[in-house]
Design a protein around this motif. Structure first.
Motif, PDB file in Angstrom:
ATOM      1  N   ARG A  51      17.877  60.382  24.317  1.00 52.77           N
ATOM      2  CA  ARG A  51      18.153  61.262  23.187  1.00 52.77           C
ATOM      3  C   ARG A  51      18.012  62.744  23.526  1.00 52.77           C
ATOM      4  NH1 ARG A  51      18.051  59.110  17.967  1.00 52.77           N
ATOM      5  NH2 ARG A  51      18.466  61.261  17.398  1.00 52.77           N
ATOM      6  N   SER A  52      17.581  63.037  24.726  1.00 53.11           N
ATOM      7  CA  SER A  52      17.465  64.447  25.106  1.00 53.11           C
ATOM      8  C   SER A  52      18.840  65.072  25.286  1.00 53.11           C
ATOM      9  CB  SER A  52      16.677  64.582  26.417  1.00 53.11           C
ATOM     10  OG  SER A  52      15.313  64.438  26.160  1.00 53.11           O
ATOM     11  N   VAL A  53      18.868  66.371  25.082  1.00 52.63           N
ATOM     12  CA  VAL A  53      20.096  67.114  25.355  1.00 52.63           C
ATOM     13  C   VAL A  53      20.031  67.529  26.811  1.00 52.63           C
ATOM     14  CG1 VAL A  53      21.470  69.117  24.734  1.00 52.63           C
ATOM     15  CG2 VAL A  53      20.109  67.942  22.993  1.00 52.63           C
ATOM     16  N   VAL A  54      20.915  66.966  27.627  1.00 53.63           N
ATOM     17  CA  VAL A  54      20.842  67.206  29.060  1.00 53.63           C
ATOM     18  C   VAL A  54      22.083  67.956  29.523  1.00 53.63           C
ATOM     19  CG1 VAL A  54      20.634  66.129  31.332  1.00 53.63           C
ATOM     20  CG2 VAL A  54      19.492  65.101  29.359  1.00 53.63           C
ATOM     21  N   TYR A  55      21.853  69.014  30.289  1.00 51.93           N
ATOM     22  CA  TYR A  55      22.955  69.810  30.804  1.00 51.93           C
ATOM     23  C   TYR A  55      22.851  69.879  32.317  1.00 51.93           C
ATOM     24  CZ  TYR A  55      25.834  73.882  31.850  1.00 51.93           C
ATOM     25  OH  TYR A  55      26.780  74.728  32.371  1.00 51.93           O
ATOM     26  N   SER A  56      23.939  69.649  33.006  1.00 51.02           N
ATOM     27  CA  SER A  56      23.924  69.789  34.458  1.00 51.02           C
ATOM     28  C   SER A  56      24.614  71.084  34.871  1.00 51.02           C
ATOM     29  CB  SER A  56      24.628  68.605  35.120  1.00 51.02           C
ATOM     30  OG  SER A  56      24.638  68.810  36.516  1.00 51.02           O
ATOM     31  N   ALA A  57      23.908  71.873  35.670  1.00 54.52           N
ATOM     32  CA  ALA A  57      24.434  73.177  36.091  1.00 54.52           C
ATOM     33  C   ALA A  57      25.599  73.038  37.054  1.00 54.52           C
ATOM     34  CB  ALA A  57      23.330  74.003  36.735  1.00 54.52           C
ATOM     35  N   THR A  58      25.644  71.917  37.765  1.00 57.21           N
ATOM     36  CA  THR A  58      26.701  71.736  38.757  1.00 57.21           C
ATOM     37  C   THR A  58      27.347  70.371  38.582  1.00 57.21           C
ATOM     38  OG1 THR A  58      25.093  70.856  40.329  1.00 57.21           O
ATOM     39  CG2 THR A  58      25.585  73.181  40.507  1.00 57.21           C
ATOM     40  N   THR A  59      28.491  70.192  39.205  1.00 52.68           N
ATOM     41  CA  THR A  59      29.145  68.891  39.231  1.00 52.68           C
ATOM     42  C   THR A  59      29.116  68.384  40.671  1.00 52.68           C
ATOM     43  OG1 THR A  59      31.363  69.678  39.799  1.00 52.68           O
ATOM     44  CG2 THR A  59      30.751  69.731  37.465  1.00 52.68           C
ATOM     45  N   ALA A  60      29.516  67.140  40.850  1.00 52.99           N
ATOM     46  CA  ALA A  60      29.542  66.566  42.204  1.00 52.99           C
ATOM     47  C   ALA A  60      30.659  67.168  43.044  1.00 52.99           C
ATOM     48  CB  ALA A  60      29.708  65.050  42.119  1.00 52.99           C
ATOM     49  N   GLN A  61      31.511  67.990  42.421  1.00 57.01           N
ATOM     50  CA  GLN A  61      32.586  68.658  43.155  1.00 57.01           C
ATOM     51  C   GLN A  61      32.183  70.079  43.554  1.00 57.01           C
ATOM     52  OE1 GLN A  61      33.294  66.750  40.408  1.00 57.01           O
ATOM     53  NE2 GLN A  61      34.173  65.115  41.641  1.00 57.01           N
ATOM     54  N   GLN A  62      30.921  70.441  43.300  1.00 57.29           N
ATOM     55  CA  GLN A  62      30.464  71.798  43.612  1.00 57.29           C
ATOM     56  C   GLN A  62      29.326  71.747  44.629  1.00 57.29           C
ATOM     57  OE1 GLN A  62      29.404  73.264  39.738  1.00 57.29           O
ATOM     58  NE2 GLN A  62      31.527  73.409  39.048  1.00 57.29           N
ATOM     59  N   ASP A  63      29.367  72.681  45.554  1.00 58.31           N
ATOM     60  CA  ASP A  63      28.316  72.764  46.561  1.00 58.31           C
ATOM     61  C   ASP A  63      27.038  73.299  45.909  1.00 58.31           C
ATOM     62  OD1 ASP A  63      26.662  73.266  48.670  1.00 58.31           O
ATOM     63  OD2 ASP A  63      28.139  74.333  49.878  1.00 58.31           O
ATOM     64  N   PRO A  64      25.990  72.488  45.872  1.00 55.42           N
ATOM     65  CA  PRO A  64      24.766  72.954  45.196  1.00 55.42           C
ATOM     66  C   PRO A  64      24.035  74.072  45.934  1.00 55.42           C
ATOM     67  CG  PRO A  64      24.377  70.814  46.227  1.00 55.42           C
ATOM     68  CD  PRO A  64      25.840  71.128  46.415  1.00 55.42           C
ATOM     69  N   GLY A 253      33.510  55.821  61.810  1.00 55.90           N
ATOM     70  CA  GLY A 253      34.143  56.556  60.719  1.00 55.90           C
ATOM     71  C   GLY A 253      33.584  57.962  60.586  1.00 55.90           C
ATOM     72  N   VAL A 254      34.314  58.754  59.778  1.00 64.20           N
ATOM     73  CA  VAL A 254      33.870  60.111  59.485  1.00 64.20           C
ATOM     74  C   VAL A 254      33.693  60.210  57.974  1.00 64.20           C
ATOM     75  CG1 VAL A 254      34.413  62.565  59.722  1.00 64.20           C
ATOM     76  CG2 VAL A 254      35.244  60.956  61.443  1.00 64.20           C
ATOM     77  N   ILE A 255      32.542  60.710  57.540  1.00 65.08           N
ATOM     78  CA  ILE A 255      32.316  60.816  56.087  1.00 65.08           C
ATOM     79  C   ILE A 255      32.116  62.273  55.674  1.00 65.08           C
ATOM     80  CG2 ILE A 255      31.334  58.498  55.822  1.00 65.08           C
ATOM     81  CD1 ILE A 255      28.537  59.849  55.817  1.00 65.08           C
ATOM     82  N   TYR A 256      32.513  62.554  54.458  1.00 63.87           N
ATOM     83  CA  TYR A 256      32.265  63.884  53.880  1.00 63.87           C
ATOM     84  C   TYR A 256      32.052  63.726  52.384  1.00 63.87           C
ATOM     85  CZ  TYR A 256      37.204  63.711  52.524  1.00 63.87           C
ATOM     86  OH  TYR A 256      38.399  63.345  51.984  1.00 63.87           O
ATOM     87  N   ALA A 257      31.486  64.757  51.776  1.00 71.86           N
ATOM     88  CA  ALA A 257      31.104  64.663  50.366  1.00 71.86           C
ATOM     89  C   ALA A 257      32.213  65.141  49.441  1.00 71.86           C
ATOM     90  CB  ALA A 257      29.838  65.476  50.118  1.00 71.86           C
ATOM     91  N   SER A 258      32.107  64.722  48.178  1.00 71.51           N
ATOM     92  CA  SER A 258      33.143  65.028  47.185  1.00 71.51           C
ATOM     93  C   SER A 258      33.372  66.521  46.982  1.00 71.51           C
ATOM     94  CB  SER A 258      32.785  64.376  45.847  1.00 71.51           C
ATOM     95  OG  SER A 258      31.424  64.589  45.521  1.00 71.51           O
ATOM     96  N   TYR A 259      32.421  67.378  47.340  1.00 71.24           N
ATOM     97  CA  TYR A 259      32.647  68.814  47.161  1.00 71.24           C
ATOM     98  C   TYR A 259      33.156  69.475  48.432  1.00 71.24           C
ATOM     99  CZ  TYR A 259      28.222  69.951  49.549  1.00 71.24           C
ATOM    100  OH  TYR A 259      27.222  70.080  50.471  1.00 71.24           O
ATOM    101  N   GLN A 260      33.300  68.686  49.495  1.00 66.01           N
ATOM    102  CA  GLN A 260      33.664  69.278  50.777  1.00 66.01           C
ATOM    103  C   GLN A 260      35.153  69.158  51.084  1.00 66.01           C
ATOM    104  OE1 GLN A 260      30.758  67.053  52.998  1.00 66.01           O
ATOM    105  NE2 GLN A 260      29.501  68.872  53.338  1.00 66.01           N
TER     106      GLN A 260
END
Lengths: 312, 388
Positions: A51-64, A253-260
């Motif tokens: 029930r908390s109001v939760v806000y995320s400053a970033t998305t998984a498409q953004q470099d934190p 394999g080669v892996i990279y993140a969703s923001y990269q």
């Protein structure tokens, strides 16, 4: 403070009213306003306090590492009761500005409304020395710790305790939610570990240390990094030397993140004739990653499908 | 910057050193920098939280002032972190929060010099001794209100012999937010009341013999200006005489308007981003001696595109129009400036910029025509956090 306590009072009475109306059909839960630095912590906060109001400053498409301390974030932090971040210096380039500009005294102290996940678990790869040209090295160790499920368990416990301290009236709710989450999560860990059996011993080349906790957990080896130094983008020279080095190794394999950016990984994987895999960095990083369980499931399934060509 | 300390580290000092060197092909109008090799703006800073309630910072700078290198304290302040929600108080010496660029540190700029209007009307960047109270509204949209009181010495007009001890008051408001995940904006309006901002020309500047300390201690050579030959051009803009951070163009009432828009694909600032910003400044009531309607005025518009993690390019155009008092009349001075910059940066620790500047204008010394600046900035020590 007066404004904030009025707000809390108003919200509590509204909720109390709602609870009376719903007469036990739904358990009333207290609201906290939670500001999460990254989506994984927003998701965890939501698990512990739906029930908390939760806000995320970033998305998984953004470099934190690289977030603008923009006005929209200051206004969100201004009203937060609790700020939940990875810590270990991941947000050092932007979180302090937000704290200072928000003028919100509740979120200044790590004993009160500021929660760093890294304060409650051991981090890996603590750097012994950092210099101006060492890149985005973290003296406090690797801050991308949300991809180890055992650490998530410890963090969920600490976070529920923090919520209970900040909002003692609902302490029981946070603790109950945490133990329910822990039970589900434990069961999931067993499932995931079984599913991920075929991944053990794989050799992957990664882009930054984003997935080190995940790979350690699953027994996957990292045999190279697209970045010449942490935070420094892949250069053609570095990629060429990585290619040369990889030819004597078995690379799966080669892996990279969703923001990269996929460029470097694309080039190298083609040269090596191995799959190139984009992995969700956090909740929201792909369609299946709608919550923490979905994120872990998707990480494992994606690796199974693309690297070993199987899935379960 | 501000350490996120727990109560267990009461004192958690962060040390930072910004090294800045440059080569310039020409001397530039309204600027202290010399032609050739020189140091830019070297900063040595120490900051810490003091428990959970205060944040303190000291920053000293080394910079060129004519043929000398000067050391100055630009920041030495304490700020509260724990006033009732939304309020904060800062006291000491610090950068005024009027306008957009002024509150930011020069080493974070995309261009190797501040816009002409800043150099002329704010003395490059306006910092001073005083106090600030600000309040962030509890609204969904970001909305901050603030007021400052400063000693105002750096903004003192020519010929002021008996200055007010609290010379400058400011009031500002900024609003901002996100249009969506990719687009963010901020708008601001500021007012700067400068009680010592209207100049006194020689005309009625009969010898006032009393010279208080205030007047004397720092480049107190204002009176001498009055005795100089009217046509003497070094006088113009005061940049060869006045303090390096003194403003050439002051007035009793200065208004500033700012607008900033930032965009990054997906809101991800790692690979690409675009920053558009602009400011407009106007100073009214600029002379006590000359009856006038003239205002100092200027603006700039800038666009900076980050095309990769390591490369950015920017274009800026700006103008400033100021009036220098000569007895009973003004000489109008204008400067128009176009800058084009190309920059390379490595994880914020090192930046190299190559900037082309074209200046044109009237009645100012050192209008450069075409000039090139090569600037190296290196940041040593703790990570620095920058504002929006």
């Amino acid at each position: 403070m007066r404004i904030a306590s009025n707000w809390v009072f108003r919200e509590t009475s509204r909720l109390g009213f709602a609870a009376v109306l719903l007469a036990g059909s739904i358990q009333a839960q207290a609201d906290l306003r939670v500001f999460a630095c990254e989506p994984e912590w927003a998701a965890l906060a939501q698990e512990l306090s739906p029930r908390s109001v939760v806000y995320s400053a970033t998305t998984a498409q953004q470099d934190p590492h690289q977030v603008q301390p923009r006005p929209g974030l200051i206004s969100k932090m201004r009203k937060a009761d609790l700020v939940v971040c990875s810590g270990a210096e991941l947000e050092v380039g932007w979180l302090p500005v937000l704290q200072q500009k928000s003028g919100n005294r509740k979120v200044q102290s790590r004993d009160e409304g500021l929660f760093f996940a890294a304060d409650y678990v051991e981090t890996i790869d603590k750097a012994e020395s950092t210099g101006p040209l060492a890149g985005d090295i973290h003296e406090d160790g690797n801050p991308h710790l949300h991809l180890d499920p055992y650490r998530i368990l410890d963090i969920s416990k600490a976070l529920a305790e923090r919520m209970a301290n900040l909002d003692p009236a609902s302490a029981k709710i946070y603790r109950d939610n945490q133990s329910a989450f822990a039970d589900r999560w434990q069961a999931q860990i067993e499932t995931w570990e079984k599913q991920a059996e075929p991944l053990k011993g794989l050799n992957l080349i990664a882009y930054h240390s984003n997935f080190d906790y995940l790979l350690n957990w699953l027994g996957i080896n990292t045999v190279g990094d697209l970045e010449p130094k942490p935070g420094v983008p892949p250069s053609s020279r570095h990629l060429a030397s990585l290619l040369q080095k990889s030819q004597s190794l078995q690379v799966d394999g080669v892996i990279y993140a969703s923001y990269q950016n996929a460029q470097g990984a694309d080039w190298l994987s083609k040269k090596l004739g191995v799959p190139n895999v984009e992995l969700p960095m956090s909740v929201g990083g792909n369609e299946d990653s709608h919550d923490l369980t979905g994120l872990y499931g998707s990480l494992i399934q994606t690796l199974l499908k693309t690297v070993t060509g199987s899935s379960s | 910057m501000l350490a996120t300390a727990s109560s267990t580290d009461f004192f958690d000092p962060k040390l930072s050193l910004i090294l800045d060197g440059q080569y310039t092909t020409e001397k530039s109008a309204l600027s202290e920098r010399n032609k050739g090799w020189g140091i830019g703006h070297i900063e040595l800073g120490l900051s810490s939280t003091l428990g959970d309630y205060f944040y303190g910072k000291y920053m000293g700078t080394l910079h060129e002032h004519g043929s000398k290198i000067e050391y100055e304290t630009e920041e030495a302040f304490i700020q509260t972190l724990a006033l009732p929600d939304g309020f904060s108080l800062r006291a000491g010496r610090f950068l005024s929060d009027v306008g957009y660029l002024n509150g930011q540190h020069a080493h974070a700029d995309s261009f190797s010099s501040r816009p002409a209007v800043y150099r002329g009307m704010l003395g490059d960047h306006y910092y001073d001794d005083g106090a600030r109270l600000s309040y962030v509204m509890p609204t969904d949209i970001y909305w901050v209100l603030g007021a400052e009181a400063f000693r105002g010495k750096k903004m003192r007009a020519v010929g002021i012999t008996d200055p007010e001890s609290v010379g400058v008051y400011t009031a500002f408001t900024k609003i901002g937010g996100d249009f969506d995940e990719e687009n963010s904006w901020q708008l601001g309006l500021s007012y700067l009341r400068n009680r010592n901002g209207a100049g006194v020309s020689e005309l009625d500047h009969d010898e006032e013999e009393h010279e208080d300390h205030e007047h004397h201690d720092e480049h107190g050579d204002h009176e001498e200006h009055g005795h100089e030959d009217e046509g003497h051009h070094e006088h113009a803009g005061h940049d060869d005489h006045n303090h390096s951070h003194g403003a050439a163009y002051t007035g009793k009432d200065t208004y500033l308007a700012e607008a900033v828009w930032k965009w990054a694909p997906g809101g991800n600032y790692k690979y690409q981003s675009l920053t558009l910003s602009g400011e407009y400044l106007i100073s009214k009531n600029i002379s006590q001696t000359i009856k006038n309607d003239e205002n100092h005025e200027g603006f700039y518009l800038s666009g900076v595109y980050q095309m990769s993690p390591e490369w950015f390019a920017g274009v800026r155009y700006g103008e400033v129009e100021g009036y220098e008092a000569h007895g009973d009349h003004f000489h109008e001075q204008t400067l128009k400036e176009t800058d084009v910059v190309l920059g390379w940066t490595r994880s914020h620790a090192m930046t190299v910029k190559l900037q082309y500047t074209h200046q044109s204008g009237d009645d100012l010394p050192n209008i450069a025509g075409d000039m090139l600046t090569l600037q190296f900035t290196m940041s040593l020590g703790d990570h620095d956090a920058h504002s929006f």
